[in-house]
Motif scaffolding. Structure first.
Motif, PDB file in Angstrom:
ATOM      1  N   CYS A 149       0.834  -1.174  -0.320  1.00 20.66           N
ATOM      2  CA  CYS A 149       0.154   0.060  -0.162  1.00 20.66           C
ATOM      3  C   CYS A 149       0.876   1.280   0.120  1.00 20.66           C
ATOM      4  CB  CYS A 149      -1.106  -0.075   1.134  1.00 20.66           C
ATOM      5  SG  CYS A 149      -0.470   0.774   2.538  1.00 20.66           S
ATOM      6  N   THR A 193      -6.368  -4.857   1.376  1.00 21.16           N
ATOM      7  CA  THR A 193      -5.387  -4.353   0.957  1.00 21.16           C
ATOM      8  C   THR A 193      -4.091  -4.938   1.459  1.00 21.16           C
ATOM      9  OG1 THR A 193      -6.759  -2.259   0.985  1.00 21.16           O
ATOM     10  CG2 THR A 193      -4.385  -1.919   0.561  1.00 21.16           C
ATOM     11  N   SER A 210     -10.597  -3.700  13.018  1.00 22.80           N
ATOM     12  CA  SER A 210      -9.440  -2.684  12.128  1.00 22.80           C
ATOM     13  C   SER A 210      -8.391  -2.402  13.052  1.00 22.80           C
ATOM     14  CB  SER A 210      -9.987  -1.894  11.329  1.00 22.80           C
ATOM     15  OG  SER A 210     -10.556  -0.731  12.336  1.00 22.80           O
ATOM     16  N   CYS A 232      -5.888  -3.120   9.458  1.00 22.99           N
ATOM     17  CA  CYS A 232      -6.062  -2.145   8.421  1.00 22.99           C
ATOM     18  C   CYS A 232      -4.817  -1.189   8.042  1.00 22.99           C
ATOM     19  CB  CYS A 232      -7.143  -1.262   8.849  1.00 22.99           C
ATOM     20  SG  CYS A 232      -7.880  -0.008   7.500  1.00 22.99           S
ATOM     21  N   ASN A 233      -4.728  -0.807   6.906  1.00 20.54           N
ATOM     22  CA  ASN A 233      -3.632   0.056   6.508  1.00 20.54           C
ATOM     23  C   ASN A 233      -3.715   1.467   6.960  1.00 20.54           C
ATOM     24  OD1 ASN A 233      -5.218   0.444   4.273  1.00 20.54           O
ATOM     25  ND2 ASN A 233      -3.511   0.990   2.840  1.00 20.54           N
ATOM     26  N   CYS A 249     -13.209   4.824  13.206  1.00 22.49           N
ATOM     27  CA  CYS A 249     -13.479   3.836  12.536  1.00 22.49           C
ATOM     28  C   CYS A 249     -14.706   2.986  13.172  1.00 22.49           C
ATOM     29  CB  CYS A 249     -12.308   2.779  12.322  1.00 22.49           C
ATOM     30  SG  CYS A 249     -12.680   1.215  11.536  1.00 22.49           S
ATOM     31  N   SER A 281      -6.965  10.146   9.999  1.00 20.96           N
ATOM     32  CA  SER A 281      -6.523   8.648   9.413  1.00 20.96           C
ATOM     33  C   SER A 281      -5.341   8.728   9.182  1.00 20.96           C
ATOM     34  CB  SER A 281      -7.326   8.352   8.081  1.00 20.96           C
ATOM     35  OG  SER A 281      -8.774   8.332   8.307  1.00 20.96           O
ATOM     36  N   GLU A 296      -4.896   2.947  -1.998  1.00 23.67           N
ATOM     37  CA  GLU A 296      -4.469   1.905  -2.427  1.00 23.67           C
ATOM     38  C   GLU A 296      -3.166   2.207  -3.370  1.00 23.67           C
ATOM     39  OE1 GLU A 296      -5.988  -1.145  -2.275  1.00 23.67           O
ATOM     40  OE2 GLU A 296      -7.067  -0.220  -0.718  1.00 23.67           O
ATOM     41  N   CYS A 333     -12.589  -1.873   0.102  1.00 20.24           N
ATOM     42  CA  CYS A 333     -11.295  -1.139   0.630  1.00 20.24           C
ATOM     43  C   CYS A 333     -11.643   0.059   1.202  1.00 20.24           C
ATOM     44  CB  CYS A 333     -10.190  -1.223  -0.131  1.00 20.24           C
ATOM     45  SG  CYS A 333     -10.327  -0.373  -1.761  1.00 20.24           S
ATOM     46  N   GLY A 334     -10.533   0.783   1.734  1.00 18.70           N
ATOM     47  CA  GLY A 334     -10.490   2.080   2.417  1.00 18.70           C
ATOM     48  C   GLY A 334     -10.094   3.009   1.472  1.00 18.70           C
ATOM     49  N   CYS A 367       0.401  -1.781   9.299  1.00 23.13           N
ATOM     50  CA  CYS A 367      -1.050  -2.656   9.275  1.00 23.13           C
ATOM     51  C   CYS A 367      -0.873  -3.610  10.198  1.00 23.13           C
ATOM     52  CB  CYS A 367      -1.245  -3.090   7.958  1.00 23.13           C
ATOM     53  SG  CYS A 367       0.002  -4.036   7.247  1.00 23.13           S
ATOM     54  N   THR A 369     -11.632  -4.950   3.803  1.00 23.16           N
ATOM     55  CA  THR A 369     -10.133  -4.546   4.194  1.00 23.16           C
ATOM     56  C   THR A 369      -9.274  -5.541   3.658  1.00 23.16           C
ATOM     57  OG1 THR A 369     -11.353  -3.779   5.930  1.00 23.16           O
ATOM     58  CG2 THR A 369      -8.974  -3.300   6.006  1.00 23.16           C
TER      59      THR A 369
END
Ligand code: SF4
Length: 286
Positions: A16, A114, A80, A67-68, A74, A172, A141, A137-138, A32, A112
């Motif tokens: 990512c 990625t 996550s 999660c990345n 969230c 974030s 990417e 996904c969030g 992550c 999620t």
């Protein structure tokens, strides 16, 4: 095989845009917090997703742990951010995909994915794919990785969270989110093309989700402006489900969004010519 190619990227992880560079194959972890095996929180037919994904038999959802992104609000933070889930093997992940398909689900919905994409692609290579694969996904990417997913993903369902880089940084931890997400979206719409819906369920295309944040409508308007530049036009779900979860209250969020905020967002999106879905459902909910 793409799974092998993606696995190699784990050696100096650049899966990512954070590009941590850690050796995940050797057991190191980056932002992550996942190393070299799949980590899954839960899986099964899910009926809470968009109507065009749920169909009759539900969306075959697999919730991947961690999660990345590090969103302070969230809505799924136990999975996550707190890391609830279990390590499994790639073979076990393939078996989950097979079992979901045997249950008759409408799609395989990777939530999620990625930071776990090499495991996922390898597992997909072990099964006969009978339903569309949804990459949920969030939005943060890597373009190079997305290009490797051609032929494996039928539906991209990214968030597009921010048009405001300062807000993205504060909430974030990624200031470059707006430009990175837009570039990723360009690749997605080019790769899978126009949305295709057959018999009421989505088979192919891009469906963007945007979660409205309270008192941050300018950010939403900016996101709509950027989405309006995409061709072919994706579907868009402007979402009203925000609750001040996880650390949100520490960042000044004390409430959900109002019906007025939702209507303002929808009116703006409609003026931009966006292809909105689920509006009536949100209005009933607010
Ligand atoms: S996938 Fe994880 S380890 Fe790899 S670059 Fe992204 S955050 Fe870092």
């Amino acid at each position: 095989m793409r799974g092998e190619i993606l696995y190699r990227r784990l050696e100096k992880c650049d899966l990512c845009p954070r590009r941590c560079g850690v050796n995940r194959l050797g057991g190191e972890k980056g932002v992550c917090r996942v190393a070299n095996t799949p980590v899954v929180s839960s899986w099964g037919p899910h009926f809470g997703e968009e109507r065009i994904l749920v169909g009759k038999n539900g969306s075959g959802t697999v919730f991947f742990t961690h999660c990345n992104l590090k969103c302070v609000y969230c809505q799924n933070y136990e999975i996550s951010q707190l890391g609830i889930g279990e390590e499994i093997t790639v073979e076990e992940l393939a078996s989950i995909f097979s079992k979901l398909q045997d249950m008759g689900v409408e799609n395989l919905n990777l939530v999620t994915p990625t930071h776990q994409i090499p495991f996922i692609v390898k597992a997909l290579e072990m099964v006969e794919r009978k339903v569309p694969v949804v990459y949920n996904c969030g939005g943060y990417e890597s373009v190079e990785v997305l290009e490797l997913l051609e032929g494996y993903v039928d539906i991209y369902m990214p968030d597009f969270k921010y048009s405001d880089g300062e807000l993205a940084s504060e909430l974030s931890g990624v200031k470059d989110y707006p430009t990175v997400a837009l570039e990723a979206l360009k690749v997605m719409v080019k790769q899978v093309g126009e949305p295709v819906i057959e018999g009421g369920t989505m088979k192919r295309g891009v469906l963007i989700r945007h979660l409205i944040l309270p008192d941050r409508l300018e950010n939403t308007f900016g996101v709509m402006d950027l989405i309006a530049t995409l061709e072919p036009k994706p579907l868009v779900n402007v979402m009203a489900q925000f609750r001040p979860a996880y650390k949100a209250t520490l960042y000044g969020f004390q409430r959900g969004i109002t019906r007025r905020e939702y209507l303002e967002a929808v009116n703006y999106a409609e003026k931009k010519g966006l292809r909105l879905i689920e509006v009536e459902r949100w209005l009933r909910w607010l």
